[in-house]
Each structure stands twice: as C-alpha cells, then as structure tokens.
Design a protein around this motif. Structure first.
Motif, PDB file in Angstrom:
ATOM      1  N   ARG A  89      33.580   6.279  21.998  1.00  0.00           N
ATOM      2  CA  ARG A  89      32.188   6.503  21.604  1.00  0.00           C
ATOM      3  C   ARG A  89      31.376   5.234  21.784  1.00  0.00           C
ATOM      4  NH1 ARG A  89      30.620  10.250  17.047  1.00  0.00           N
ATOM      5  NH2 ARG A  89      31.012  12.115  18.227  1.00  0.00           N
ATOM      6  N   HIS A  90      30.183   5.384  22.307  1.00  0.00           N
ATOM      7  CA  HIS A  90      29.325   4.217  22.519  1.00  0.00           C
ATOM      8  C   HIS A  90      28.451   3.931  21.309  1.00  0.00           C
ATOM      9  CE1 HIS A  90      25.978   6.948  23.246  1.00  0.00           C
ATOM     10  NE2 HIS A  90      26.804   7.636  24.012  1.00  0.00           N
ATOM     11  N   GLY A  91      28.162   4.927  20.504  1.00  0.00           N
ATOM     12  CA  GLY A  91      27.392   4.735  19.277  1.00  0.00           C
ATOM     13  C   GLY A  91      26.004   4.146  19.503  1.00  0.00           C
ATOM     14  N   GLY A  92      25.401   4.419  20.659  1.00  0.00           N
ATOM     15  CA  GLY A  92      24.067   3.909  20.944  1.00  0.00           C
ATOM     16  C   GLY A  92      24.052   2.507  21.523  1.00  0.00           C
ATOM     17  N   ASP A  93      25.232   1.923  21.745  1.00  0.00           N
ATOM     18  CA  ASP A  93      25.326   0.592  22.345  1.00  0.00           C
ATOM     19  C   ASP A  93      25.133   0.733  23.858  1.00  0.00           C
ATOM     20  OD1 ASP A  93      25.898  -2.081  22.961  1.00  0.00           O
ATOM     21  OD2 ASP A  93      28.063  -1.731  22.929  1.00  0.00           O
ATOM     22  N   GLU A  94      24.075   0.129  24.372  1.00  0.00           N
ATOM     23  CA  GLU A  94      23.735   0.290  25.784  1.00  0.00           C
ATOM     24  C   GLU A  94      24.830  -0.231  26.716  1.00  0.00           C
ATOM     25  OE1 GLU A  94      19.981  -0.482  28.824  1.00  0.00           O
ATOM     26  OE2 GLU A  94      19.899  -1.243  26.779  1.00  0.00           O
ATOM     27  N   ALA A  95      25.447  -1.346  26.359  1.00  0.00           N
ATOM     28  CA  ALA A  95      26.505  -1.921  27.203  1.00  0.00           C
ATOM     29  C   ALA A  95      27.696  -0.965  27.297  1.00  0.00           C
ATOM     30  CB  ALA A  95      26.945  -3.274  26.653  1.00  0.00           C
ATOM     31  N   ALA A  96      28.085  -0.364  26.171  1.00  0.00           N
ATOM     32  CA  ALA A  96      29.211   0.582  26.168  1.00  0.00           C
ATOM     33  C   ALA A  96      28.826   1.885  26.873  1.00  0.00           C
ATOM     34  CB  ALA A  96      29.649   0.870  24.740  1.00  0.00           C
ATOM     35  N   PHE A  97      27.555   2.280  26.767  1.00  0.00           N
ATOM     36  CA  PHE A  97      27.088   3.512  27.399  1.00  0.00           C
ATOM     37  C   PHE A  97      27.186   3.410  28.920  1.00  0.00           C
ATOM     38  CE2 PHE A  97      23.989   6.439  29.148  1.00  0.00           C
ATOM     39  CZ  PHE A  97      24.138   7.565  28.366  1.00  0.00           C
ATOM     40  N   PHE A  98      26.794   2.268  29.486  1.00  0.00           N
ATOM     41  CA  PHE A  98      26.769   2.094  30.936  1.00  0.00           C
ATOM     42  C   PHE A  98      28.009   1.370  31.469  1.00  0.00           C
ATOM     43  CE2 PHE A  98      22.195   2.674  30.060  1.00  0.00           C
ATOM     44  CZ  PHE A  98      21.950   3.716  30.930  1.00  0.00           C
ATOM     45  N   ASP A  99      29.062   1.262  30.675  1.00  0.00           N
ATOM     46  CA  ASP A  99      30.301   0.607  31.096  1.00  0.00           C
ATOM     47  C   ASP A  99      31.151   1.590  31.909  1.00  0.00           C
ATOM     48  OD1 ASP A  99      32.552  -0.962  31.373  1.00  0.00           O
ATOM     49  OD2 ASP A  99      33.211  -0.708  29.304  1.00  0.00           O
ATOM     50  N   ALA A 100      31.338   1.293  33.192  1.00  0.00           N
ATOM     51  CA  ALA A 100      32.090   2.197  34.078  1.00  0.00           C
ATOM     52  C   ALA A 100      33.547   2.343  33.638  1.00  0.00           C
ATOM     53  CB  ALA A 100      32.024   1.693  35.512  1.00  0.00           C
ATOM     54  N   ALA A 101      34.118   1.313  33.034  1.00  0.00           N
ATOM     55  CA  ALA A 101      35.505   1.376  32.583  1.00  0.00           C
ATOM     56  C   ALA A 101      35.664   2.316  31.389  1.00  0.00           C
ATOM     57  CB  ALA A 101      35.998  -0.020  32.215  1.00  0.00           C
ATOM     58  N   ASN A 102      34.554   2.640  30.730  1.00  0.00           N
ATOM     59  CA  ASN A 102      34.588   3.520  29.569  1.00  0.00           C
ATOM     60  C   ASN A 102      34.338   4.982  29.956  1.00  0.00           C
ATOM     61  OD1 ASN A 102      34.696   4.238  26.823  1.00  0.00           O
ATOM     62  ND2 ASN A 102      32.515   3.918  26.558  1.00  0.00           N
ATOM     63  N   LEU A 103      34.243   5.269  31.245  1.00  0.00           N
ATOM     64  CA  LEU A 103      33.953   6.627  31.707  1.00  0.00           C
ATOM     65  C   LEU A 103      35.133   7.244  32.435  1.00  0.00           C
ATOM     66  CD1 LEU A 103      30.362   6.085  33.129  1.00  0.00           C
ATOM     67  CD2 LEU A 103      30.966   7.264  31.023  1.00  0.00           C
ATOM     68  N   TRP A 104      35.255   8.547  32.302  1.00  0.00           N
ATOM     69  CA  TRP A 104      36.231   9.296  33.071  1.00  0.00           C
ATOM     70  C   TRP A 104      35.655  10.677  33.350  1.00  0.00           C
ATOM     71  CZ3 TRP A 104      41.026  11.045  29.764  1.00  0.00           C
ATOM     72  CH2 TRP A 104      40.604  11.551  28.548  1.00  0.00           C
ATOM     73  N   THR A 105      36.220  11.353  34.326  1.00  0.00           N
ATOM     74  CA  THR A 105      35.740  12.665  34.730  1.00  0.00           C
ATOM     75  C   THR A 105      36.524  13.750  33.997  1.00  0.00           C
ATOM     76  OG1 THR A 105      35.187  11.817  36.911  1.00  0.00           O
ATOM     77  CG2 THR A 105      35.394  14.196  36.704  1.00  0.00           C
ATOM     78  N   LEU A 106      35.783  14.694  33.406  1.00  0.00           N
ATOM     79  CA  LEU A 106      36.399  15.850  32.756  1.00  0.00           C
ATOM     80  C   LEU A 106      35.717  17.110  33.257  1.00  0.00           C
ATOM     81  CD1 LEU A 106      36.606  14.769  28.991  1.00  0.00           C
ATOM     82  CD2 LEU A 106      38.406  14.678  30.707  1.00  0.00           C
ATOM     83  N   CYS A 107      36.463  18.198  33.337  1.00  0.00           N
ATOM     84  CA  CYS A 107      35.844  19.484  33.651  1.00  0.00           C
ATOM     85  C   CYS A 107      35.175  19.989  32.363  1.00  0.00           C
ATOM     86  CB  CYS A 107      36.881  20.485  34.168  1.00  0.00           C
ATOM     87  SG  CYS A 107      38.174  20.909  32.996  1.00  0.00           S
ATOM     88  N   LYS A 108      34.228  20.903  32.502  1.00  0.00           N
ATOM     89  CA  LYS A 108      33.498  21.408  31.337  1.00  0.00           C
ATOM     90  C   LYS A 108      34.417  22.011  30.271  1.00  0.00           C
ATOM     91  CE  LYS A 108      29.556  22.071  30.602  1.00  0.00           C
ATOM     92  NZ  LYS A 108      28.790  21.401  29.563  1.00  0.00           N
ATOM     93  N   PRO A 109      35.420  22.828  30.652  1.00  0.00           N
ATOM     94  CA  PRO A 109      36.287  23.388  29.612  1.00  0.00           C
ATOM     95  C   PRO A 109      37.038  22.314  28.806  1.00  0.00           C
ATOM     96  CG  PRO A 109      36.525  24.650  31.628  1.00  0.00           C
ATOM     97  CD  PRO A 109      35.691  23.446  31.964  1.00  0.00           C
ATOM     98  N   CYS A 110      37.525  21.279  29.474  1.00  0.00           N
ATOM     99  CA  CYS A 110      38.227  20.205  28.753  1.00  0.00           C
ATOM    100  C   CYS A 110      37.254  19.413  27.887  1.00  0.00           C
ATOM    101  CB  CYS A 110      38.944  19.277  29.721  1.00  0.00           C
ATOM    102  SG  CYS A 110      40.434  19.995  30.432  1.00  0.00           S
TER     103      CYS A 110
END
Length: 118
Positions: A81-102
């Motif tokens: 969770r980024h909790g409104g932290d802009e750096a965590a929100f736009f951090d590519a290492a904090n992102l992954w791809t999920l399908c809608k059902p998952c």
C-alpha cells in the motif's frame, strides 16, 4: 395519448459534499481530501508507468499466470500500500500486473485480512 407526469423523488435532498463551518468558511468533504491521490491514476505519468509494468510482466497475471492480451482486463497493482505517498505510488518496483479477477478477488481479500490484523 396521455401526459407524462413527474415522479416524486424518494429523497428530497442529497447529502451535501460541502458543509458550512463557523465563521462563514466552507469545509470540503474530508474523504475527498484524504484521497486526493486518486487523481494520480489519470495522469500521463501513471498511464506510462502502467504500460511499462504490463510490458515488463508480458501481459501476464503475476498471481495466477494467465496471459491476457486485452489490456483493459489487466491491472497495474501496488504490491505494498502506498497510503498516499507519491514516491511509493510511482515506484515501478512496487507494481505488478494482475488480471481483474485476481485483483478484485484474491488481492482484495488479502488486503482486508491484513487490515483486520492491525
């Protein structure tokens, strides 16, 4: 042909999104202020980062392994969770791809369980 008549609304007035505060000031709905980060999802920066994440993960759900060529059925999800932290929100290492059902099922249940433990 008969005339159409207006139906009476069930509720006379909707809840206001602004409330008067002493001294004539107006306070904007607190929920909207707390979640100002939601606007970040409509920025070009987010859209570019989302696309890079989908490409990096080869349009494959990182939870179930399903390959989804239709990008509208994929979500670039925050691992932590980024909790409104802009750096965590736009951090590519904090992102992954999920399908809608998952994303809408397993991931949401997981997050709710973690919130209940706090």
């Amino acid at each position: 042909m008969g005339r159409l008549r207006m139906l009476k609304p069930e509720r006379a007035v909707l809840r206001p999104t602004r409330a008067a505060v002493g001294g004539g000031r107006v306070e904007v709905d607190r929920v909207r202020n707390r979640q100002a980060w939601r606007r970040w999802y409509s920025t070009a920066r987010w859209k570019a980062l989302r696309w890079k994440t989908l490409l990096r993960d080869a349009f494959t759900c990182q939870m179930c392994g399903r390959v989804e060529p239709e990008t509208s059925k994929l979500v670039a999800d925050h691992k932590r969770r980024h909790g409104g932290d802009e750096a965590a929100f736009f951090d590519a290492a904090n992102l992954w791809t999920l399908c809608k059902p998952c994303h809408d099922g397993a991931k949401q249940r997981e997050e709710r369980r973690a919130e209940a433990c706090r």
